[in-house]
Design a protein around this motif. Structure first.
Motif, PDB file in Angstrom:
ATOM      1  N   THR A 195       0.805  -1.236   0.000  1.00  0.00           N
ATOM      2  CA  THR A 195       0.000   0.000   0.000  1.00  0.00           C
ATOM      3  C   THR A 195       0.835   1.281   0.000  1.00  0.00           C
ATOM      4  O   THR A 195       0.349   2.342  -0.358  1.00  0.00           O
ATOM      5  CB  THR A 195      -0.961   0.027   1.205  1.00  0.00           C
ATOM      6  OG1 THR A 195      -0.201  -0.207   2.393  1.00  0.00           O
ATOM      7  CG2 THR A 195      -2.044  -1.020   1.071  1.00  0.00           C
ATOM      8  N   ASN A 338      -0.349  -4.489   3.207  1.00  0.00           N
ATOM      9  CA  ASN A 338      -0.751  -5.472   2.192  1.00  0.00           C
ATOM     10  C   ASN A 338       0.426  -6.342   1.743  1.00  0.00           C
ATOM     11  O   ASN A 338       0.565  -6.653   0.554  1.00  0.00           O
ATOM     12  CB  ASN A 338      -1.372  -4.767   0.973  1.00  0.00           C
ATOM     13  CG  ASN A 338      -2.054  -5.747   0.030  1.00  0.00           C
ATOM     14  OD1 ASN A 338      -2.557  -6.772   0.472  1.00  0.00           O
ATOM     15  ND2 ASN A 338      -2.034  -5.457  -1.261  1.00  0.00           N
ATOM     16  N   THR A 404      -0.457   6.055  -4.295  1.00  0.00           N
ATOM     17  CA  THR A 404      -0.485   4.782  -3.561  1.00  0.00           C
ATOM     18  C   THR A 404      -1.794   4.670  -2.768  1.00  0.00           C
ATOM     19  O   THR A 404      -2.469   5.672  -2.512  1.00  0.00           O
ATOM     20  CB  THR A 404       0.700   4.680  -2.576  1.00  0.00           C
ATOM     21  OG1 THR A 404       0.622   5.787  -1.657  1.00  0.00           O
ATOM     22  CG2 THR A 404       2.027   4.706  -3.291  1.00  0.00           C
ATOM     23  N   VAL A 405      -2.115   3.446  -2.373  1.00  0.00           N
ATOM     24  CA  VAL A 405      -3.311   3.217  -1.564  1.00  0.00           C
ATOM     25  C   VAL A 405      -3.154   3.916  -0.216  1.00  0.00           C
ATOM     26  O   VAL A 405      -4.074   4.567   0.292  1.00  0.00           O
ATOM     27  CB  VAL A 405      -3.515   1.689  -1.361  1.00  0.00           C
ATOM     28  CG1 VAL A 405      -4.580   1.410  -0.316  1.00  0.00           C
ATOM     29  CG2 VAL A 405      -3.873   1.037  -2.692  1.00  0.00           C
ATOM     30  N   ALA A 406      -1.948   3.819   0.360  1.00  0.00           N
ATOM     31  CA  ALA A 406      -1.752   4.354   1.713  1.00  0.00           C
ATOM     32  C   ALA A 406      -2.027   5.855   1.784  1.00  0.00           C
ATOM     33  O   ALA A 406      -2.669   6.324   2.723  1.00  0.00           O
ATOM     34  CB  ALA A 406      -0.338   4.047   2.188  1.00  0.00           C
ATOM     35  N   ARG A 409      -5.816   6.299   1.716  1.00  0.00           N
ATOM     36  CA  ARG A 409      -6.690   5.692   2.718  1.00  0.00           C
ATOM     37  C   ARG A 409      -6.255   5.877   4.174  1.00  0.00           C
ATOM     38  O   ARG A 409      -7.081   5.817   5.058  1.00  0.00           O
ATOM     39  CB  ARG A 409      -6.773   4.178   2.471  1.00  0.00           C
ATOM     40  CG  ARG A 409      -7.529   3.842   1.229  1.00  0.00           C
ATOM     41  CD  ARG A 409      -8.434   2.641   1.456  1.00  0.00           C
ATOM     42  NE  ARG A 409      -8.664   2.007   0.179  1.00  0.00           N
ATOM     43  CZ  ARG A 409      -8.393   0.760  -0.086  1.00  0.00           C
ATOM     44  NH1 ARG A 409      -7.908  -0.026   0.848  1.00  0.00           N
ATOM     45  NH2 ARG A 409      -8.626   0.262  -1.275  1.00  0.00           N
TER      46      ARG A 409
END
Ligand code: 5AD
Ligand code: SF4
Length: 525
Positions: A195, A338, A404-406, A409
């Motif tokens: 992530t 992840n 990025t996901v991080a 989120r």
């Protein structure tokens, strides 16, 4: 003062290029390939940014620090341009791939951008920039976008980047360690989506090169003087090539997207065989007997079968070294990252590796201060480091990366001072363990691949190294990737040993260093 040059009056290929590389080994290899390609087209490379007609930056986007460095270089060049210098600026690699045309709008002084998967288009891009007065934004950018992830086909035949690998110039001058150490890419891209990481966005989906192309490239490198080859992949142990399904126009095997869902299953059709990573290592080892050292980075802690470890154990010229990042010692954080494994699974892998290859040395990466990391999570990371006894760990503080996901989120909520404190304390702990690992070599004899005159030696003697002085300190690496220094007493001897493998008796050590004396010269040439 920089030297003024007038590119307008010269043929594009008469221009001199300065290329600076940031980031990982993959970027270093890309730069080597780019340089080879441009030299073969007639361009000349120079060592000084101020002397160049063209300045290329091969950028890294993994952490903010690397990005800031290159942007400050752009700032310096902008000032020079505004003062009348004529220079073409090209930005290559992960940063432009991530930022896209926004980068050109934000920094109009950049002439063109080229993502890491489009480097085969660089010569055209450069040529167009040099001969055309005004290019549109689209003409100034070669980017992959999300193209590679959209394709459902197994064949990556339209992936022209393979041509860049295949057209490698086998010139030792372009390589590191007196031309005797070389990188070879086996996979590109990454399918893991940790992530915090930009790589799957900037380098695209995993693409595996055909084994015959890889072996051919290794053979040519050895014929041109390479003694050591490091195979490169973001998750190198995932390498898996299914034969007979991805063919080019002439029936030749081409790079292949994968490994798909079937990659780790046994082939069902008897004609359809698979070359696994273990098979590839074995083939390179057996088919190139003059290759004295074979390494690979970076390994992923899961999907790492005993077959790979057994090949490493049984093939004496494959190095006893694994770079296998844990990233954190807390299961909660690993899940949030992840990473797809638990601390217990990571430790199981380390135990298995050490059982099968007792001498193996292990290096890792740790990210400190990832979103919501508590004192307890941090303590768990300290515990992991203590248990594994890494020969060294690269410790980074978490830096949120766009795309990025991080970043979308999770909150980057560990205060800067806390990150700093944890990072420093972890480095201290790592250094203590590393010192013990290095100390355990005292009294042993090890094989060392001699890479260079040690920076220490250069420092002591000033920038101008005086060869006639009595002692010269040489520096190299053991099979387990420990840095080892030793003295020789003449210029002639130092020159003779560079790029060879010698035997050293270890007489002393420091946290990241072995010191020793030469016992047997030249086990190889
Ligand atoms: N912040 C800090 N470190 C990172 N890495 C990757 N992405 C980030 C990030 N956003 C580190 C990981 C990886 C290494 C190459 O860089 O530890 O293994
Ligand atoms: Fe990034 Fe994770 Fe892929 Fe490594 S495995 S390149 S950290 S996404």
């Amino acid at each position: 003062m920089f030297q003024m040059s007038n590119p307008i009056e010269r043929q594009p290929t008469e221009r001199t290029i300065y290329l600076e590389t940031f980031g990982c080994q993959m970027n270093e290899l890309d730069s080597e390939l780019v340089q080879g390609q441009l030299v073969s087209l007639g361009y000349t490379f120079c060592r000084s940014r101020t002397d160049a007609d063209v300045v290329l930056f091969n950028t890294c986007s993994v952490r903010e620090q690397a990005e800031n460095k290159v942007l400050s270089r752009i700032g310096e060049l902008s000032v020079e341009k505004s003062e009348g210098r004529t220079v073409v600026i090209g930005m290559l690699g992960c940063l432009p791939e991530r930022e896209g045309n926004r980068l050109l709008r934000k920094y109009p002084q950049i002439d063109f951008i080229c993502g890491p998967s489009e480097l085969d288009r660089l010569p055209t891009l450069l040529q167009n920039t040099l001969v055309t007065e005004k290019l549109s934004t689209a003409e100034r950018a070669a980017l992959q976008g999300n193209r590679s992830r959209r394709s459902a086909a197994l064949s990556a035949a339209d992936d022209n980047l393979e041509l860049l690998d295949l057209s490698r110039v086998f010139d030792p001058d372009f390589r590191q360690s007196s031309g005797r150490s070389a990188y070879v890419r086996i996979t590109r891209g990454c399918n893991k989506f940790c992530t915090y990481c930009v790589v799957p966005n900037t380098r695209g989906a995993e693409v595996h090169r055909p084994p015959d192309s890889i072996i051919e490239e290794c053979k040519k490198l050895v014929e041109s003087g390479a003694v050591e080859i490091t195979l490169l992949g973001q998750t190198v142990n995932h390498y898996c090539y299914t034969h007979g399904v991805a063919l080019g126009e002439n029936g030749q095997e081409v790079p292949q997207i994968g490994p798909g869902l079937t990659a780790f299953k046994k082939p069902t059709d008897t004609d359809q065989t698979v070359t696994t990573f273990a098979n590839l290592l074995q083939r390179i080892h057996d088919e190139i007997p003059n290759l004295l050292r074979l390494r690979f980075v970076t390994s992923y802690p899961i999907d790492f079968g005993d077959d790979i470890l057994e090949v490493m154990r049984d093939c004496p010229r494959i190095c006893n070294y694994l770079h296998v990042p844990a990233q954190s010692g807390s299961n909660r954080i690993l899940k949030k990252m992840n990473r797809g494994y638990t601390v217990e699974e990571y430790l199981e892998f380390i135990d298995r590796a050490r059982k099968i290859i007792p001498d193996v040395e292990i290096a890792g990466d740790i990210i400190i201060g990832f979103c919501s990391e508590s004192e307890e999570d941090y303590e768990a990371t300290r515990e992991l480091i203590t248990k594994v006894r890494f020969k060294n760990n690269f410790v980074f503080h978490y830096s949120p990366r766009p795309g990025t996901v991080a970043i979308n989120r999770f909150e980057d909520d560990v205060p800067r001072e806390v990150k700093k404190r944890r990072l420093n304390a972890l480095l201290d702990l790592g250094a203590k363990i590393s010192a013990q690992v290095h100390q355990s070599y005292e009294g042993r004899e090890v094989d060392v691949f001699v890479e260079k005159v040690s920076p220490q030696s250069v420092k002591q003697r000033g920038i101008e190294l005086k060869w006639e002085e009595k002692k010269i300190q040489l520096s190299g690496r053991t099979s387990g990737d420990l840095i080892c220094v030793f003295d020789v007493n003449s210029e002639a001897k130092a020159k003779k040993l560079l790029g060879t493998i010698v035997q050293i008796e270890i007489t002393g050590s420091a946290p990241l260093l072995l010191k020793g004396v030469l016992t047997t010269t030249i086990l190889s040439k």
